[in-house]
Design an enzyme around this catalytic site. Structure first.
Site, PDB file in Angstrom:
ATOM      1  N   GLU A 102      28.095  28.720  53.547  1.00 52.46           N
ATOM      2  CA  GLU A 102      28.383  29.684  54.615  1.00 52.46           C
ATOM      3  C   GLU A 102      27.097  30.379  55.056  1.00 52.46           C
ATOM      4  OE1 GLU A 102      30.021  30.861  56.821  1.00 52.46           O
ATOM      5  OE2 GLU A 102      32.032  31.524  56.332  1.00 52.46           O
ATOM      6  N   ASP A 103      27.096  30.895  56.276  1.00 54.90           N
ATOM      7  CA  ASP A 103      25.968  31.722  56.686  1.00 54.90           C
ATOM      8  C   ASP A 103      26.083  33.124  56.098  1.00 54.90           C
ATOM      9  OD1 ASP A 103      28.207  32.240  58.258  1.00 54.90           O
ATOM     10  OD2 ASP A 103      27.089  32.491  60.122  1.00 54.90           O
ATOM     11  N   ASP A 106      31.239  38.524  54.629  1.00 53.37           N
ATOM     12  CA  ASP A 106      31.305  39.931  55.023  1.00 53.37           C
ATOM     13  C   ASP A 106      32.566  40.545  54.403  1.00 53.37           C
ATOM     14  OD1 ASP A 106      31.051  42.331  56.383  1.00 53.37           O
ATOM     15  OD2 ASP A 106      31.183  41.475  58.385  1.00 53.37           O
ATOM     16  N   PHE A 155      24.155  44.517  62.297  1.00 50.16           N
ATOM     17  CA  PHE A 155      24.764  43.319  62.866  1.00 50.16           C
ATOM     18  C   PHE A 155      23.653  42.301  63.071  1.00 50.16           C
ATOM     19  CE2 PHE A 155      26.364  40.494  66.081  1.00 50.16           C
ATOM     20  CZ  PHE A 155      27.657  40.249  65.626  1.00 50.16           C
ATOM     21  N   ARG A 168      22.367  31.639  68.102  1.00 51.16           N
ATOM     22  CA  ARG A 168      22.504  30.811  66.889  1.00 51.16           C
ATOM     23  C   ARG A 168      21.256  29.982  66.606  1.00 51.16           C
ATOM     24  NH1 ARG A 168      27.963  30.732  65.243  1.00 51.16           N
ATOM     25  NH2 ARG A 168      29.491  30.721  66.925  1.00 51.16           N
TER      26      ARG A 168
END
Ligand code: PRP
Ligand code: MN
Ligand code: MG
Length: 179
Positions: A102-103, A106, A155, A168
């Site tokens: 996963e990136d 959260d 963010f 991205r």
């Protein structure tokens, strides 16, 4: 939330820092699995760049690669977040080690869903690698086994991570500073 204007992108992790950390993670992962049957699963879209940079340093001779894409509804009011597959893996993971890539983790809702789905398929083991672990923001209990970096605020975009599908492609990770 998707209508804020971006004033500035502030560097958080440079391409060099990311590349160095990936070398360390790959060494840990290589030591953990040897040549046992293994599937590395990229979580699209965000995971694509981390996945492609990580897997090229994995030496497991019995490594297969596959991809999932998740959709979530009710994002933001995330305690009620409902996650489904919009694309499942195509490889049978039964009896194989599974490493999800996963990136970012959260709230944890996306990974709670995926881990729950894969757990029912009799994988030999099930672990999670994430470039960024925002562990203080967790709403459900999800543990990242191979975490690139921990981060608790801001963010972030770039290196796979998007803001309304933008950014991205950036080779580093940046914090979005709003107007
Ligand atoms: C983002 C990110 C993680 C997930 C993390 O994906 O890439 O997959 O949210 O959030 P959570 O821990 O609160 O569930 P997103 O749904 O934006 O899809 P994308 O990867 O296609 O951008
Ligand atoms: Mn994602
Ligand atoms: Mg996204």
């Amino acid at each position: 939330a998707n209508d804020i204007k971006v004033k500035e992108l502030k560097p958080v992790f440079t391409p060099e820092q990311i590349a160095a950390r990936i070398q360390e993670l790959a060494a840990e992962i290589n030591a953990e699995y040897g040549d046992e049957p293994m599937v590395a699963v990229c979580v699209l879209k965000g995971g694509f760049m981390f996945f492609s940079d990580l897997v090229r340093f994995l030496h497991n001779k019995n490594l297969e690669l596959d991809f999932v894409r998740l959709s979530s509804y009710g994002k933001g009011s995330s305690s009620s977040k409902h996650v489904i597959f919009s694309k499942d893996v195509e490889i049978d993971i039964c009896g194989k080690h599974v490493l999800i890539v996963e990136d970012i983790v959260d709230s944890g809702h996306s990974m709670r869903f995926l881990l729950g789905q894969f757990a029912a398929r009799k994988a030999r083991s099930l672990r999670l690698a994430a470039l960024v672990d925002k562990d203080e923001r967790r709403e459900v209990d999800v543990k990242v086994d191979f975490a690139g970096f921990k981060l608790n605020q801001g963010f972030i975009v770039g290196y796979g991570l998007d803001y309304a599908e933008h950014y991205r492609m950036l080779p580093g990770v940046f914090e979005v500073i709003p107007e």
